[in-house]
Design an enzyme around this catalytic site. Structure first.
Site, short mmCIF file in Angstrom:
data_model
loop_
_atom_site.label_atom_id
_atom_site.label_comp_id
_atom_site.label_asym_id
_atom_site.label_seq_id
_atom_site.Cartn_x
_atom_site.Cartn_y
_atom_site.Cartn_z
CB VAL A 26 -0.76 -0.11 1.12
CG1 VAL A 26 -1.98 1.35 1.23
CG2 VAL A 26 -2.01 -1.21 1.18
CE1 TYR A 27 5.43 5.55 2.79
CE2 TYR A 27 7.11 4.27 2.16
CZ TYR A 27 6.59 5.48 2.60
OH TYR A 27 7.60 6.17 2.48
CB SER A 28 5.39 0.06 -2.38
OG SER A 28 6.09 -0.11 -3.64
CB SER A 44 0.90 5.87 -1.69
OG SER A 44 2.13 5.89 -0.70
#
Length: 243
Positions: free
Chosen positions: A152-154, A156
């Site tokens: 999820v972070y990646s 974004s």
């Protein structure tokens, strides 16, 4: 040869802690006026009192639509112009996709992507009219390769890489530089949800960097002569071996 920051006016989001605070301190030391943006009003008031008259508090909640939209107009009511916008505020979600929640995903995408795009959109007419300016965004090493342990972070940060590099090209005719800095793991509140054992091992092995190292990179980018753009700077702990 580097250019001076003396007399410049910078805006930094997420400025009450971590990379944002370290960069604010660095730019203030270089002679800039820094508008410190954060939702934590008490922390901002304490910091600006400590850092002196060139540190200006701007209370903005980037996750609140009205507050986010009002940020640039409110800042321009406090300072004469904006030379530098550093979109640094962000949040982190680690682990498998099934381990997070729809609410956490919405919050991350709104802060890491939507708020950045809206802040940049708001400042671009001002900088374009002045035919000068610098926009910097905090990306991540996770925006450069598929980090399967934090998708999820990646995701974004991949979106931010695309946005920044597209805007870099779009703003060339207007004299505005658009850049990003992509740190590896930084000792900050963003790592609060790391398993304690993983964090301990990373610290002991030298696989984390301090926020000051990122601030140093941002200062370097901003002090290049106007004919030079550092389109992206990856700043990694020497012992970071996951890439």
């Amino acid at each position: 040869m580097s250019e001076s920051l003396d007399g410049k006016i910078a805006v930094i989001t997420g400025a009450a802690s971590g990379i944002g605070l370290a960069t604010a301190e660095r730019l203030l030391k270089g002679g800039a006026t820094v508008v410190m943006v954060d939702r934590n009003e008490a922390a901002l008031n304490e910091l600006t009192a400590k850092l002196g008259p060139k540190a200006v508090a701007q209370v903005t909640d980037l996750l609140d639509t009205d507050s986010c939209n009002a940020m640039i107009p409110e800042i321009l009511a406090k300072v004469d112009h904006i030379d530098i916008l550093y979109c640094n505020a962000g949040t982190y979600i680690g682990g498998d996709l099934t381990e997070t929640t729809p609410e956490a995903i919405d919050r991350m995408l709104n802060l890491n992507i939507n708020a950045v795009m809206k802040n940049v959109q708001a400042v671009v007419p001002h900088m374009s009219a002045r035919k000068t300016g610098d926009i910097v965004v905090t990306c991540s090493i996770a925006g450069h390769f598929p980090t399967y342990w934090e998708p999820v972070y990646s995701g974004s940060k991949w979106a931010i890489t695309s946005f920044v590099q597209g805007m870099r090209r779009q703003m060339i005719p207007h004299g505005v530089r658009v850049m990003q800095v992509s740190p590896g793991p930084v000792i900050s509140a963003l790592l609060a949800d790391w398993p304690e054992e993983n964090l301990r091992k990373a610290k002991e092995s030298g696989s984390l960097i301090d926020a000051d190292e990122v601030a140093d990179a941002v200062e370097y980018m901003l002090t290049r002569k106007r004919t030079v753009t550092i389109r992206d700077m990856l700043v990694l702990p020497t012992n970071f071996d996951r890439v």
